[in-house]
Design a protein around this motif. Structure first.
Motif, PDB file in Angstrom:
ATOM      1  N   TYR A 125      -1.984   1.661 -18.212  1.00 49.75           N
ATOM      2  CA  TYR A 125      -1.775   2.008 -19.616  1.00 49.75           C
ATOM      3  C   TYR A 125      -1.374   0.807 -20.471  1.00 49.75           C
ATOM      4  N   CYS A 126      -0.380   0.038 -20.014  1.00 51.55           N
ATOM      5  CA  CYS A 126       0.162  -1.020 -20.873  1.00 51.55           C
ATOM      6  C   CYS A 126      -0.130  -2.434 -20.400  1.00 51.55           C
ATOM      7  N   GLY A 127      -0.609  -2.604 -19.195  1.00 50.27           N
ATOM      8  CA  GLY A 127      -0.945  -3.929 -18.695  1.00 50.27           C
ATOM      9  C   GLY A 127       0.206  -4.692 -18.062  1.00 50.27           C
ATOM     10  N   ALA A 128       1.371  -4.072 -17.937  1.00 54.30           N
ATOM     11  CA  ALA A 128       2.505  -4.738 -17.287  1.00 54.30           C
ATOM     12  C   ALA A 128       2.218  -4.889 -15.799  1.00 54.30           C
ATOM     13  N   GLU A 129       2.729  -5.963 -15.195  1.00 54.54           N
ATOM     14  CA  GLU A 129       2.610  -6.140 -13.751  1.00 54.54           C
ATOM     15  C   GLU A 129       3.878  -5.614 -13.101  1.00 54.54           C
ATOM     16  N   ILE A 130       3.705  -4.759 -12.079  1.00 54.42           N
ATOM     17  CA  ILE A 130       4.793  -4.041 -11.446  1.00 54.42           C
ATOM     18  C   ILE A 130       4.796  -4.338  -9.948  1.00 54.42           C
ATOM     19  N   SER A 131       5.988  -4.470  -9.376  1.00 50.36           N
ATOM     20  CA  SER A 131       6.157  -4.585  -7.931  1.00 50.36           C
ATOM     21  C   SER A 131       7.020  -3.412  -7.482  1.00 50.36           C
ATOM     22  N   VAL A 132       6.579  -2.716  -6.438  1.00 48.28           N
ATOM     23  CA  VAL A 132       7.355  -1.578  -5.918  1.00 48.28           C
ATOM     24  C   VAL A 132       7.552  -1.780  -4.417  1.00 48.28           C
ATOM     25  N   SER A 133       8.779  -1.543  -3.942  1.00 53.22           N
ATOM     26  CA  SER A 133       9.059  -1.614  -2.501  1.00 53.22           C
ATOM     27  C   SER A 133       9.545  -0.249  -2.036  1.00 53.22           C
ATOM     28  N   VAL A 134       9.076   0.160  -0.853  1.00 52.56           N
ATOM     29  CA  VAL A 134       9.379   1.493  -0.343  1.00 52.56           C
ATOM     30  C   VAL A 134       9.749   1.427   1.137  1.00 52.56           C
ATOM     31  N   ALA A 135      10.492   2.432   1.587  1.00 50.10           N
ATOM     32  CA  ALA A 135      10.809   2.591   3.003  1.00 50.10           C
ATOM     33  C   ALA A 135       9.785   3.539   3.618  1.00 50.10           C
ATOM     34  N   LYS A 136       9.316   3.204   4.811  1.00 52.77           N
ATOM     35  CA  LYS A 136       8.338   4.052   5.495  1.00 52.77           C
ATOM     36  C   LYS A 136       8.785   4.312   6.919  1.00 52.77           C
ATOM     37  N   GLN A 137       8.423   5.491   7.420  1.00 57.29           N
ATOM     38  CA  GLN A 137       8.631   5.875   8.814  1.00 57.29           C
ATOM     39  C   GLN A 137       7.383   6.585   9.292  1.00 57.29           C
ATOM     40  N   SER A 138       6.983   6.306  10.482  1.00 59.17           N
ATOM     41  CA  SER A 138       5.794   6.924  11.047  1.00 59.17           C
ATOM     42  C   SER A 138       5.932   8.448  11.036  1.00 59.17           C
ATOM     43  N   GLY A 139       4.993   9.122  10.421  1.00 66.72           N
ATOM     44  CA  GLY A 139       4.976  10.575  10.403  1.00 66.72           C
ATOM     45  C   GLY A 139       5.906  11.237   9.407  1.00 66.72           C
ATOM     46  N   HIS A 140       6.634  10.459   8.613  1.00 67.15           N
ATOM     47  CA  HIS A 140       7.604  11.048   7.689  1.00 67.15           C
ATOM     48  C   HIS A 140       7.419  10.572   6.258  1.00 67.15           C
ATOM     49  N   ASN A 141       6.238  10.159   5.903  1.00 67.56           N
ATOM     50  CA  ASN A 141       5.987   9.665   4.556  1.00 67.56           C
ATOM     51  C   ASN A 141       5.416  10.769   3.684  1.00 67.56           C
ATOM     52  N   GLU A 142       6.062  10.991   2.576  1.00 74.75           N
ATOM     53  CA  GLU A 142       5.653  12.009   1.618  1.00 74.75           C
ATOM     54  C   GLU A 142       5.295  11.340   0.297  1.00 74.75           C
ATOM     55  N   ARG A 143       4.653  12.088  -0.568  1.00 77.66           N
ATOM     56  CA  ARG A 143       4.329  11.571  -1.900  1.00 77.66           C
ATOM     57  C   ARG A 143       5.625  11.390  -2.695  1.00 77.66           C
ATOM     58  N   GLU A 144       5.833  10.196  -3.200  1.00 78.62           N
ATOM     59  CA  GLU A 144       6.995   9.888  -4.031  1.00 78.62           C
ATOM     60  C   GLU A 144       6.500   9.254  -5.328  1.00 78.62           C
ATOM     61  N   ASP A 145       7.095   9.678  -6.435  1.00 84.32           N
ATOM     62  CA  ASP A 145       6.714   9.156  -7.746  1.00 84.32           C
ATOM     63  C   ASP A 145       7.606   7.989  -8.145  1.00 84.32           C
ATOM     64  N   TYR A 146       7.031   7.087  -8.928  1.00 86.93           N
ATOM     65  CA  TYR A 146       7.794   6.025  -9.581  1.00 86.93           C
ATOM     66  C   TYR A 146       7.144   5.777 -10.932  1.00 86.93           C
ATOM     67  N   TYR A 147       7.845   5.067 -11.802  1.00 85.72           N
ATOM     68  CA  TYR A 147       7.401   4.932 -13.189  1.00 85.72           C
ATOM     69  C   TYR A 147       7.333   3.467 -13.602  1.00 85.72           C
ATOM     70  N   CYS A 148       6.372   3.154 -14.457  1.00 84.57           N
ATOM     71  CA  CYS A 148       6.268   1.818 -15.033  1.00 84.57           C
ATOM     72  C   CYS A 148       7.526   1.560 -15.867  1.00 84.57           C
ATOM     73  N   PRO A 149       8.216   0.433 -15.646  1.00 91.28           N
ATOM     74  CA  PRO A 149       9.431   0.161 -16.411  1.00 91.28           C
ATOM     75  C   PRO A 149       9.182  -0.099 -17.900  1.00 91.28           C
ATOM     76  N   GLU A 150       7.959  -0.404 -18.280  1.00 96.31           N
ATOM     77  CA  GLU A 150       7.653  -0.714 -19.677  1.00 96.31           C
ATOM     78  C   GLU A 150       7.229   0.518 -20.472  1.00 96.31           C
ATOM     79  N   CYS A 151       6.342   1.343 -19.922  1.00 95.09           N
ATOM     80  CA  CYS A 151       5.793   2.457 -20.703  1.00 95.09           C
ATOM     81  C   CYS A 151       6.076   3.827 -20.101  1.00 95.09           C
TER      82      CYS A 151
END
Length: 78
Positions: free
Chosen positions: A19-45
């Motif tokens: 939408y706005c062209g900002a560059e975003i970096s996201v870090s997440v924790a993962k576990q085999s067999g326990h990853n679900e859909r998680e939302d995050y938001y652009c810090p600018e828009c």
């Protein structure tokens, strides 16, 4: 007990906001067999994105690499 489920790893990626062209970096924790859909938001828009993770993505895990490039100040309507 599933041995793979006891080991957490950190994963992440960088991308440009559609939408706005900002560059975003996201870090997440993962576990085999326990990853679900998680939302995050652009810090600018505030555009919503999602990825698979074993824990909720906190705002401090979403970093702004470069600010928005569209010259606007509006927020995305999710």
């Amino acid at each position: 007990m599933d041995y793979g489920a006891t080991i957490s790893t950190t994963d992440g990626h960088e991308h440009t906001c559609d939408y706005c062209g900002a560059e975003i970096s996201v870090s997440v924790a993962k576990q085999s067999g326990h990853n679900e859909r998680e939302d995050y938001y652009c810090p600018e828009c505030n555009k919503r994105y999602h990825t698979r993770a074993s824990l909720p993505i906190m705002p401090q895990n979403v970093k702004l690499i470069s600010p928005r490039t569209d010259g606007k100040t509006d927020k995305y309507q999710n």
